[in-house]
Write a protein that holds these residues in place. Structure first.
Motif, PDB file in Angstrom:
ATOM      1  N   ASN A 144      36.844  17.787  22.929  1.00 26.14           N
ATOM      2  CA  ASN A 144      36.683  19.040  22.196  1.00 26.14           C
ATOM      3  C   ASN A 144      37.970  19.426  21.490  1.00 26.14           C
ATOM      4  OD1 ASN A 144      38.330  20.729  24.044  1.00 26.14           O
ATOM      5  ND2 ASN A 144      36.706  20.279  25.504  1.00 26.14           N
ATOM      6  N   ALA A 145      38.002  20.628  20.937  1.00 32.68           N
ATOM      7  CA  ALA A 145      39.119  21.060  20.107  1.00 32.68           C
ATOM      8  C   ALA A 145      40.412  21.286  20.882  1.00 32.68           C
ATOM      9  CB  ALA A 145      38.732  22.335  19.350  1.00 32.68           C
ATOM     10  N   SER A 146      40.362  21.239  22.201  1.00 32.62           N
ATOM     11  CA  SER A 146      41.588  21.340  22.980  1.00 32.62           C
ATOM     12  C   SER A 146      42.331  20.017  23.070  1.00 32.62           C
ATOM     13  CB  SER A 146      41.288  21.840  24.398  1.00 32.62           C
ATOM     14  OG  SER A 146      40.652  20.834  25.166  1.00 32.62           O
ATOM     15  N   ASP A 147      41.683  18.938  22.652  1.00 36.47           N
ATOM     16  CA  ASP A 147      42.230  17.597  22.848  1.00 36.47           C
ATOM     17  C   ASP A 147      42.977  17.078  21.625  1.00 36.47           C
ATOM     18  OD1 ASP A 147      41.179  17.096  25.469  1.00 36.47           O
ATOM     19  OD2 ASP A 147      39.202  16.749  24.569  1.00 36.47           O
ATOM     20  N   THR A 148      44.097  16.395  21.890  1.00 37.15           N
ATOM     21  CA  THR A 148      44.665  15.471  20.916  1.00 37.15           C
ATOM     22  C   THR A 148      44.190  14.089  21.319  1.00 37.15           C
ATOM     23  OG1 THR A 148      46.613  16.817  20.464  1.00 37.15           O
ATOM     24  CG2 THR A 148      46.767  14.470  19.967  1.00 37.15           C
ATOM     25  N   LEU A 168      33.643  16.515  16.813  1.00 36.60           N
ATOM     26  CA  LEU A 168      33.676  17.241  18.089  1.00 36.60           C
ATOM     27  C   LEU A 168      34.825  18.243  18.156  1.00 36.60           C
ATOM     28  CD1 LEU A 168      32.866  14.252  20.464  1.00 36.60           C
ATOM     29  CD2 LEU A 168      31.431  16.285  20.122  1.00 36.60           C
ATOM     30  N   GLY A 169      35.700  18.223  17.148  1.00 36.73           N
ATOM     31  CA  GLY A 169      36.778  19.200  17.074  1.00 36.73           C
ATOM     32  C   GLY A 169      38.123  18.722  17.552  1.00 36.73           C
ATOM     33  N   ALA A 170      38.212  17.482  18.075  1.00 32.86           N
ATOM     34  CA  ALA A 170      39.484  16.985  18.582  1.00 32.86           C
ATOM     35  C   ALA A 170      40.469  16.759  17.442  1.00 32.86           C
ATOM     36  CB  ALA A 170      39.272  15.685  19.348  1.00 32.86           C
ATOM     37  N   GLN A 184      41.050   5.444   5.033  1.00 31.75           N
ATOM     38  CA  GLN A 184      39.650   5.644   5.402  1.00 31.75           C
ATOM     39  C   GLN A 184      39.539   6.578   6.603  1.00 31.75           C
ATOM     40  OE1 GLN A 184      36.023   5.770   4.874  1.00 31.75           O
ATOM     41  NE2 GLN A 184      36.821   4.033   3.712  1.00 31.75           N
ATOM     42  N   ALA A 185      40.456   6.446   7.560  1.00 29.53           N
ATOM     43  CA  ALA A 185      40.441   7.318   8.732  1.00 29.53           C
ATOM     44  C   ALA A 185      40.663   8.771   8.329  1.00 29.53           C
ATOM     45  CB  ALA A 185      41.505   6.867   9.732  1.00 29.53           C
ATOM     46  N   LEU A 186      41.567   9.000   7.419  1.00 28.04           N
ATOM     47  CA  LEU A 186      41.813  10.362   6.941  1.00 28.04           C
ATOM     48  C   LEU A 186      40.574  10.918   6.244  1.00 28.04           C
ATOM     49  CD1 LEU A 186      45.439   9.902   5.550  1.00 28.04           C
ATOM     50  CD2 LEU A 186      44.783  11.201   7.586  1.00 28.04           C
ATOM     51  N   ALA A 187      39.900  10.073   5.472  1.00 30.51           N
ATOM     52  CA  ALA A 187      38.695  10.525   4.772  1.00 30.51           C
ATOM     53  C   ALA A 187      37.584  10.890   5.749  1.00 30.51           C
ATOM     54  CB  ALA A 187      38.227   9.439   3.806  1.00 30.51           C
ATOM     55  N   LEU A 188      37.598  10.303   6.940  1.00 28.80           N
ATOM     56  CA  LEU A 188      36.574  10.571   7.944  1.00 28.80           C
ATOM     57  C   LEU A 188      36.961  11.698   8.887  1.00 28.80           C
ATOM     58  CD1 LEU A 188      35.496   6.911   8.774  1.00 28.80           C
ATOM     59  CD2 LEU A 188      34.128   8.633   7.578  1.00 28.80           C
ATOM     60  N   GLY A 189      38.091  12.352   8.629  1.00 23.15           N
ATOM     61  CA  GLY A 189      38.427  13.542   9.393  1.00 23.15           C
ATOM     62  C   GLY A 189      39.626  13.447  10.300  1.00 23.15           C
ATOM     63  N   ALA A 190      40.343  12.310  10.302  1.00 16.94           N
ATOM     64  CA  ALA A 190      41.537  12.203  11.131  1.00 16.94           C
ATOM     65  C   ALA A 190      42.582  13.232  10.699  1.00 16.94           C
ATOM     66  CB  ALA A 190      42.125  10.796  11.046  1.00 16.94           C
ATOM     67  N   HIS A 191      43.265  13.815  11.666  1.00 14.48           N
ATOM     68  CA  HIS A 191      44.366  14.740  11.386  1.00 14.48           C
ATOM     69  C   HIS A 191      45.586  13.986  10.873  1.00 14.48           C
ATOM     70  CE1 HIS A 191      47.167  18.046  11.870  1.00 14.48           C
ATOM     71  NE2 HIS A 191      47.899  17.327  12.707  1.00 14.48           N
ATOM     72  N   ARG A 192      45.872  12.844  11.477  1.00 14.11           N
ATOM     73  CA  ARG A 192      46.956  11.963  11.048  1.00 14.11           C
ATOM     74  C   ARG A 192      46.470  10.524  11.170  1.00 14.11           C
ATOM     75  NH1 ARG A 192      52.232  14.104  11.719  1.00 14.11           N
ATOM     76  NH2 ARG A 192      52.933  12.181  10.675  1.00 14.11           N
TER      77      ARG A 192
END
Length: 324
Positions: A144-148, A168-170, A184-192
């Motif tokens: 969830n959003a609490s996770d890195t 899932l918000g991570a 591609q990872a960034l385009a799919l929502g990766a933060h970094r």
């Protein structure tokens, strides 16, 4: 009908075959999109985890349209859009029994799931690899959003993990040597998305030195699998999803105890296809950018060649348009 068929080791060809007939409890499906997987290449090279025989039609990542049903089939009708599981009891669809890389193929109703409205043929053919990623995250638990969350490796499964974890918000960080796959990872929502050599510094900054709450190892390389233990936080969770059999690497196994790590391993996606399809549809996940090359059935052998060039391609799909 036209079909991609493996007739012997290293011998693929596009063959003209009869449209198969169906039994009372079977469904005839017209293929729409079929992905080429690394396992399909291993099958062509004569290797698979359960026995098989040539000739065989590959294709276990697919979407299709029902064109006929047997008299005992009650839950599906002509025109239904479907996808299907590849592990069927002791058999594997597309391996020990012929698969979906044909204009028409036979399936059992119990193998199939309706493709939700709004999920494209392309995304339907990516449900199988996405289900593997989704299952790994469910095994790890409560992402969830609490996770890195760190994904080690941005192959097709690692990228599917990235999309699911972000949904899932991570806060998701992907470590991958290929610059194009990092994009591609960034385009799919990766933060970094970082080169693996930069991961320690980035993770220290992003977590104030705590480490990763969740690590998903998706490369299948033993030295990277060992690395997962080192970057996990105290009481971190590690999911091993990359596959390696037989190779070895030194690992600091004492970290499992000293960090009180929870470690899971997963293979395939048993029992989670309905949830996977709901998740993909309701989260609006679009994986179509993973398909970097598309081919017609007449070009199916070229699709196999493209799939063997991972530096250039993520996924190659064979697209079909035949109607009954």
């Amino acid at each position: 009908m036209k079909a991609l068929q493996y007739t012997a080791v290293g011998t693929p060809s596009v063959e003209e075959l009869p449209i198969p007939e169906i039994a009372d409890d079977e469904v005839l499906v017209a293929a729409r999109s079929v992905g080429v997987c690394h396992s399909d290449i291993e099958l062509l090279e004569g290797r698979y985890i359960i026995p098989f025989e040539y000739p065989i039609i590959p294709g276990h990542e697919w979407s299709g349209e029902v064109v006929a049903t047997g008299s005992k089939v009650s839950g599906l009708a002509k025109g239904d859009r479907v996808v299907g599981e590849c592990v069927i009891g002791d058999d594997h669809f597309g391996f020990s029994i012929s698969g979906a890389a044909a204009e028409f193929f036979v399936a059992k109703e119990s193998w199939l799931h309706r493709l939700p409205d709004g999920v494209s043929w392309t995304n339907g053919a990516l449900v199988e690899p996405f289900s593997v990623a989704y299952y790994a995250l469910m095994r790890v638990g409560n992402v969830n959003a609490s996770d890195t969350l760190v994904v080690l490796g941005a192959g097709p499964i690692g990228l599917c993990v990235t999309a699911a974890a972000a949904a899932l918000g991570a806060r998701t960080i992907v470590a991958e040597p290929s610059a194009s796959r990092r994009d591609q990872a960034l385009a799919l929502g990766a933060h970094r998305a970082v080169d693996p050599a930069e991961l320690d510094d980035v993770l220290a900054t992003e977590t104030d030195g705590r480490g990763a709450d969740v690590v998903i190892e998706a490369s299948g390389r033993p030295e990277v699998m060992a690395r997962a233990l080192e970057i996990a936080a105290f009481k971190g969770r590690i999911g091993y999803i990359g596959i390696d059999v037989g190779r070895e690497a030194p690992a600091k196994l004492g970290l499992i105890q000293s960090k009180e790590l929870t470690i899971t391993g997963s293979i395939g996606s048993p029992g989670v296809w309905p949830e996977t399809l709901r998740f993909m549809a309701q989260a609006g996940i679009d994986l179509s950018s993973l398909v970097t090359r598309r081919f017609s059935v007449d070009e199916a052998t070229a699709a196999l060649e493209a799939a063997q060039r991972p530096a250039e391609n993520i996924k190659a799909h064979i697209e079909f348009t035949a109607t009954a």
